[in-house]
Every structure is written in structure tokens, then in C-alpha cells.
Design an enzyme around this catalytic site. Structure first.
Site, mmCIF file in Angstrom:
data_model
loop_
_atom_site.group_PDB
_atom_site.id
_atom_site.type_symbol
_atom_site.label_atom_id
_atom_site.label_comp_id
_atom_site.label_asym_id
_atom_site.label_seq_id
_atom_site.Cartn_x
_atom_site.Cartn_y
_atom_site.Cartn_z
ATOM 1 N N ARG A 102 12.194 -7.600 5.568
ATOM 2 C CA ARG A 102 12.362 -6.154 5.358
ATOM 3 C C ARG A 102 13.377 -5.574 6.339
ATOM 4 O O ARG A 102 13.410 -5.930 7.509
ATOM 5 C CB ARG A 102 11.005 -5.474 5.554
ATOM 6 C CG ARG A 102 11.053 -3.974 5.347
ATOM 7 C CD ARG A 102 9.695 -3.404 5.093
ATOM 8 N NE ARG A 102 8.824 -3.410 6.257
ATOM 9 C CZ ARG A 102 7.601 -2.896 6.246
ATOM 10 N NH1 ARG A 102 7.110 -2.383 5.145
ATOM 11 N NH2 ARG A 102 6.867 -2.931 7.333
ATOM 12 N N LYS A 157 0.828 -1.213 0.000
ATOM 13 C CA LYS A 157 0.000 0.000 0.000
ATOM 14 C C LYS A 157 0.864 1.265 0.000
ATOM 15 O O LYS A 157 0.608 2.205 -0.732
ATOM 16 C CB LYS A 157 -0.918 0.050 1.248
ATOM 17 C CG LYS A 157 -1.874 -1.110 1.379
ATOM 18 C CD LYS A 157 -2.847 -0.886 2.540
ATOM 19 C CE LYS A 157 -2.166 -0.856 3.912
ATOM 20 N NZ LYS A 157 -1.630 -2.140 4.362
ATOM 21 N N ARG A 179 -8.729 1.645 9.574
ATOM 22 C CA ARG A 179 -8.348 0.260 9.823
ATOM 23 C C ARG A 179 -9.387 -0.466 10.664
ATOM 24 O O ARG A 179 -9.204 -1.641 10.978
ATOM 25 C CB ARG A 179 -7.025 0.239 10.586
ATOM 26 C CG ARG A 179 -5.848 -0.368 9.817
ATOM 27 C CD ARG A 179 -4.635 -0.046 10.626
ATOM 28 N NE ARG A 179 -3.490 -0.868 10.430
ATOM 29 C CZ ARG A 179 -2.390 -0.449 9.812
ATOM 30 N NH1 ARG A 179 -2.352 0.716 9.228
ATOM 31 N NH2 ARG A 179 -1.339 -1.217 9.795
ATOM 32 N N ARG A 228 12.432 -3.392 11.900
ATOM 33 C CA ARG A 228 11.384 -2.816 12.740
ATOM 34 C C ARG A 228 10.867 -3.878 13.698
ATOM 35 O O ARG A 228 10.694 -5.034 13.312
ATOM 36 C CB ARG A 228 10.215 -2.342 11.844
ATOM 37 C CG ARG A 228 10.382 -0.941 11.309
ATOM 38 C CD ARG A 228 9.388 -0.606 10.216
ATOM 39 N NE ARG A 228 7.995 -0.927 10.538
ATOM 40 C CZ ARG A 228 6.959 -0.646 9.733
ATOM 41 N NH1 ARG A 228 7.158 -0.051 8.581
ATOM 42 N NH2 ARG A 228 5.739 -0.958 10.092
ATOM 43 N N ARG A 249 -0.041 -9.050 13.511
ATOM 44 C CA ARG A 249 -0.585 -7.970 12.665
ATOM 45 C C ARG A 249 -1.586 -8.541 11.665
ATOM 46 O O ARG A 249 -2.606 -7.926 11.377
ATOM 47 C CB ARG A 249 0.552 -7.248 11.927
ATOM 48 C CG ARG A 249 1.347 -6.343 12.844
ATOM 49 C CD ARG A 249 2.643 -5.906 12.207
ATOM 50 N NE ARG A 249 2.475 -4.914 11.158
ATOM 51 C CZ ARG A 249 3.435 -4.576 10.290
ATOM 52 N NH1 ARG A 249 4.608 -5.168 10.355
ATOM 53 N NH2 ARG A 249 3.217 -3.660 9.386
HETATM 54 P P1 AMP Z 1 1.743 0.464 9.328
HETATM 55 O O1 AMP Z 1 3.052 1.077 9.067
HETATM 56 O O2 AMP Z 1 0.609 1.077 8.532
HETATM 57 O O3 AMP Z 1 1.743 -1.035 9.235
HETATM 58 O O4 AMP Z 1 1.363 0.817 10.859
HETATM 59 C C1 AMP Z 1 2.210 0.436 11.912
HETATM 60 C C2 AMP Z 1 1.432 0.391 13.219
HETATM 61 O O5 AMP Z 1 0.889 1.692 13.514
HETATM 62 C C3 AMP Z 1 0.220 -0.530 13.226
HETATM 63 O O6 AMP Z 1 0.574 -1.878 13.479
HETATM 64 C C4 AMP Z 1 -0.585 0.078 14.369
HETATM 65 O O7 AMP Z 1 -0.032 -0.230 15.634
HETATM 66 C C5 AMP Z 1 -0.377 1.562 14.144
HETATM 67 N N1 AMP Z 1 -1.411 2.098 13.224
HETATM 68 C C6 AMP Z 1 -1.220 2.573 11.964
HETATM 69 N N2 AMP Z 1 -2.377 2.974 11.425
HETATM 70 C C7 AMP Z 1 -3.332 2.756 12.356
HETATM 71 C C8 AMP Z 1 -4.747 2.956 12.397
HETATM 72 N N3 AMP Z 1 -5.420 3.461 11.343
HETATM 73 N N4 AMP Z 1 -5.402 2.619 13.534
HETATM 74 C C9 AMP Z 1 -4.743 2.129 14.598
HETATM 75 N N5 AMP Z 1 -3.426 1.893 14.625
HETATM 76 C C10 AMP Z 1 -2.715 2.199 13.511
#
Ligand code: AMP
Length: 226
Positions: free
Chosen positions: A133, A19, A94, A169, A180
Site C-alpha cells: 500500500r 474495513k 479493538r 505509512r 499489527r
Molecule cells: P488503523 O488505521 O485502524 O489500522 O489504525 C492505525 C493505528 O491507530 C493502530 O495500529 C493503533 O495504533 C491506532 N488505533 C486505531 N484504532 C484504535 C483503537 N480502537 N484502539 C487503540 N488504538 C487504535
């Protein structure tokens, strides 16, 4: 693609579907801002803000940050001038509560979501992509042990010849990636039905070359905006 009213695109798909990569490419092509909630949380974490500290406890476990905090943060982000023409939402909404709040937020300004591309990849593919990654702390470069290995001598491609500081990470560790995925199926996957019912969903095969995914994405956008 021409439009005078702001355009909001919601990128949907499992973590690691691509994405972010595709949102970045759309940002360049459409001149719309990519809004990545994950990046905003990580920025807050780096700057040691109270929001960053709160988010860390959830992010490290692969859990979602609570809706009210996330929704407020997005509302503030979208109110900035660089989102006046709209945004490409990467990682938000989300949950169904976030999707409802987002609709309400946009409706209040006479706006709405224009399209929801769903980038499909298998869970096995995601495990391989995310656990391999590696990221550079200095240049924020994203590498992959198999597909795009970090520079062997550590030379940072954007770091003025300083050394890349490569790390994994915490949320890319295998047990966290599994969680996740679990969180995605439990809390985010219902959005597929939600946006399908709103006539906004466009499925794209994410298990193709990155450029092909981009051209497929471009095709569905062109059709949707025609
Ligand atoms: P991402 O980089 O988009 O995978 O986001 C990393 C982490 O940030 C996720 O695993 C959540 O802990 C938090 N996060 C990102 N976007 C959201 C969201 N829309 N709602 C809640 N937590 C989020």
C-alpha cells in the site's frame, strides 16, 4: 433499510481486511458517518496535537493506543451532530474493554450495536495488501504497487495537477504489519466471540472483488434490519 433510532455498525476484521473501504461505501449508502479511530489519530498526528503525539509512539510500532484515551476520544466524536443518526465504526472497538465501554456508552443513551460484519481474509493476503500500500500526502489517495499503482509521473488525481507525494505509512512496513497482526490476534480477535455471543456477528468473505464484498455486506445488513 429504515429505522428511526440511531444505528451503530461495528466493522471487524484484521488490519487490511478492507474495513475502511467498505465503511466508506456504507457511509454513502446509509447516510451514517464513518468513524475511523485510525484516521482520527492520524489527523491529530498531522495537526501535531498532544493526542497525536501520544498516539504516534504506539502507532509506529503497530501497538494499540491505551483504552482510556481511545474511549474518551470516541465518546467525544460520537457526541457530535453528524453522528446523531448513528455511525459505522471502523477500527473501534479493538479490545474487550473498549467493547464493554462502547456498550455502556450506547446503553446510557438507550442505544445499542445493530450489527458486526466480520470481513475475513487470510494473513498472507493482508501482508500483500498492506506492505504494497502507498498513500498520497496531498490527496490522501490510497494506491497499491501491484493492484492500483500510484500515477507514474506522480500526477495527483485530486491534487489540481500538482504532484502526488507518495509514501509508505510507517505502520505498513513488513515488521510492523506482522506486529499489527499479532496485536489483532491477541487483543481484538476475542471480540469475534464477544459479538457472536451477543448474536450480532455476520461473517463476510473479504477475499472477493470489492463490489462483491459490498453487495454481501448490503445483504446481511438488509437481513439484520428487516
Ligand atoms: P488503523 O488505521 O485502524 O489500522 O489504525 C492505525 C493505528 O491507530 C493502530 O495500529 C493503533 O495504533 C491506532 N488505533 C486505531 N484504532 C484504535 C483503537 N480502537 N484502539 C487503540 N488504538 C487504535
Amino acid at each position: 433499510m429504515e429505522s428511526n433510532s440511531p444505528i451503530f455498525i461495528v466493522m471487524l476484521g484484521v488490519p487490511g481486511a478492507g474495513k475502511g473501504t467498505q465503511a466508506q461505501r456504507l457511509e454513502e449508502k446509509l447516510g451514517l458517518k464513518q468513524v475511523s479511530t485510525g484516521d482520527i489519530f492520524r489527523d491529530n498526528l498531522r495537526n501535531q496535537t498532544p493526542l497525536g503525539q501520544l498516539a504516534k509512539s504506539y502507532m509506529d510500532k503497530g501497538e494499540l493506543v491505551p483504552d482510556d484515551v481511545t474511549i474518551r476520544m470516541v465518546e467525544e466524536r460520537l457526541s457530535r451532530p453528524d453522528c446523531a443518526k448513528g455511525a459505522i465504526m471502523d477500527g473501534f472497538p479493538r479490545t474487550l474493554a473498549q467493547a464493554d465501554a462502547f456498550d455502556k456508552m450506547l446503553r446510557g443513551k438507550g442505544q445499542k450495536v445493530a450489527l458486526v460484519p466480520l470481513i475475513g481474509v487470510t494473513d498472507d493476503e493482508v501482508m500483500d495488501r498492506l506492505t504494497g500500500r502507498r498513500v498520497c500526502r496531498r490527496c490522501q489517495g490510497v494506491f497499491h504497487l501491484m493492484f492500483n499503482p500510484p500515477p507514474p509521473a506522480g500526477e495527483c488525481p485530486q491534487g489540481d495537477k500538482s504532484l502526488c507525494d507518495i509514501y509508505q505509512r510507517d505502520d505498513d512496513k513488513p515488521e510492523t504489519v506482522r506486529n499489527r497482526l499479532f496485536v489483532y490476534y491477541k487483543q481484538t480477535a476475542p471480540l469475534i466471540g464477544y459479538y457472536f455471543a451477543h448474536g450480532l456477528l455476520a461473517e463476510i468473505n473479504g477475499a472477493q472483488a470489492i463490489d462483491k464484498v459490498t453487495s454481501d455486506l448490503w445483504d446481511v445488513l438488509d437481513k439484520a434490519m428487516a
